[in-house]
Design a protein around this motif. Structure first.
Motif, mmCIF file in Angstrom:
data_model
loop_
_atom_site.group_PDB
_atom_site.id
_atom_site.type_symbol
_atom_site.label_atom_id
_atom_site.label_comp_id
_atom_site.label_asym_id
_atom_site.label_seq_id
_atom_site.Cartn_x
_atom_site.Cartn_y
_atom_site.Cartn_z
ATOM 1 N N GLY A 12 38.517 46.210 47.251
ATOM 2 C CA GLY A 12 37.111 45.909 47.000
ATOM 3 C C GLY A 12 36.276 47.155 47.217
ATOM 4 O O GLY A 12 36.788 48.255 47.445
ATOM 5 N N ASP A 13 34.951 46.989 47.143
ATOM 6 C CA ASP A 13 34.021 48.103 47.287
ATOM 7 C C ASP A 13 33.603 48.241 48.747
ATOM 8 O O ASP A 13 32.530 47.827 49.164
ATOM 9 C CB ASP A 13 32.800 47.870 46.388
ATOM 10 N N PHE A 14 34.495 48.804 49.565
ATOM 11 C CA PHE A 14 34.214 49.056 50.978
ATOM 12 C C PHE A 14 35.048 50.248 51.423
ATOM 13 O O PHE A 14 36.048 50.586 50.824
ATOM 14 C CB PHE A 14 34.507 47.826 51.847
ATOM 15 N N LEU A 52 33.227 40.831 46.232
ATOM 16 C CA LEU A 52 34.575 40.461 45.799
ATOM 17 C C LEU A 52 35.597 41.337 46.516
ATOM 18 O O LEU A 52 35.569 42.551 46.409
ATOM 19 C CB LEU A 52 34.726 40.620 44.283
ATOM 20 N N VAL A 53 36.475 40.689 47.263
ATOM 21 C CA VAL A 53 37.605 41.353 47.902
ATOM 22 C C VAL A 53 38.834 40.591 47.438
ATOM 23 O O VAL A 53 38.872 39.367 47.492
ATOM 24 C CB VAL A 53 37.489 41.327 49.436
ATOM 25 N N ASN A 58 45.045 40.120 42.559
ATOM 26 C CA ASN A 58 43.672 39.852 42.099
ATOM 27 C C ASN A 58 43.128 38.500 42.546
ATOM 28 O O ASN A 58 42.085 38.075 42.064
ATOM 29 C CB ASN A 58 43.535 40.007 40.576
ATOM 30 N N ALA A 59 43.798 37.810 43.440
ATOM 31 C CA ALA A 59 43.267 36.567 43.996
ATOM 32 C C ALA A 59 42.183 36.925 45.015
ATOM 33 O O ALA A 59 42.367 37.814 45.853
ATOM 34 C CB ALA A 59 44.378 35.769 44.669
ATOM 35 N N ALA A 60 41.038 36.240 44.929
ATOM 36 C CA ALA A 60 39.912 36.514 45.829
ATOM 37 C C ALA A 60 40.259 36.128 47.269
ATOM 38 O O ALA A 60 40.967 35.152 47.515
ATOM 39 C CB ALA A 60 38.679 35.752 45.373
ATOM 40 N N GLY A 63 35.632 35.281 52.947
ATOM 41 C CA GLY A 63 35.177 36.022 54.122
ATOM 42 C C GLY A 63 35.972 35.767 55.389
ATOM 43 O O GLY A 63 36.375 36.700 56.077
ATOM 44 N N PRO A 64 36.246 34.496 55.755
ATOM 45 C CA PRO A 64 36.988 34.238 56.997
ATOM 46 C C PRO A 64 38.436 34.753 56.976
ATOM 47 O O PRO A 64 39.042 34.946 58.018
ATOM 48 C CB PRO A 64 36.965 32.712 57.112
#
Length: 117
Positions: A12-14, A52-53, A58-60, A63-64
């Motif tokens: 993802g974008d992090f 989106l992570v 490619n499965a999302a 958050g938890p």
């Protein structure tokens, strides 16, 4: 070596950082001891706010279930009999902190072989 793979195998974008340390000491010509420590720390704020992570498939990842911190510690004792090979006995311990606050941990015992050529 899992801490080398894309922020604990999530994409993802992090950003984040990781580090590892390896050390060994020969007790004599046949026996040596080794240790490894590695950690991976994605940026908590960026990871929590990422829209989106995904897993490698490619499965999302919700958050938890996102992996916010991981560390691995592995001590090993190695025996080198005559010849170009050696045998190692290792214990691997790993902990992963999830976005839910839960900590997953595991242990594994390994037998390894090394060939020198």
């Amino acid at each position: 070596m899992a801490h080398h793979i894309a922020q604990i195998v999530q994409f993802g974008d992090f950003k984040g950082w990781g580090a590892w340390l390896q050390a060994g000491y020969a007790l004599n010509t046949k026996w040596s001891v080794w240790s490894f420590y590695g950690t991976d720390r994605p940026d908590s704020t960026q990871l929590a706010n990422a829209t989106l992570v995904t897993e490698a498939s490619n499965a999302a990842i919700a958050g938890p279930a996102r992996r916010f911190r991981s560390w691995t510690f592995t001590p090993m004792i190695r025996f080198k009999p005559a010849g170009p090979y050696s045998l190692g006995f290792e214990w691997l311990h790993n902990e992963v902190k999830l976005g839910s606050g839960n900590i997953l941990s595991g242990n594994q015992v390994l037998l390894s072989t090394r060939f020198d050529f």
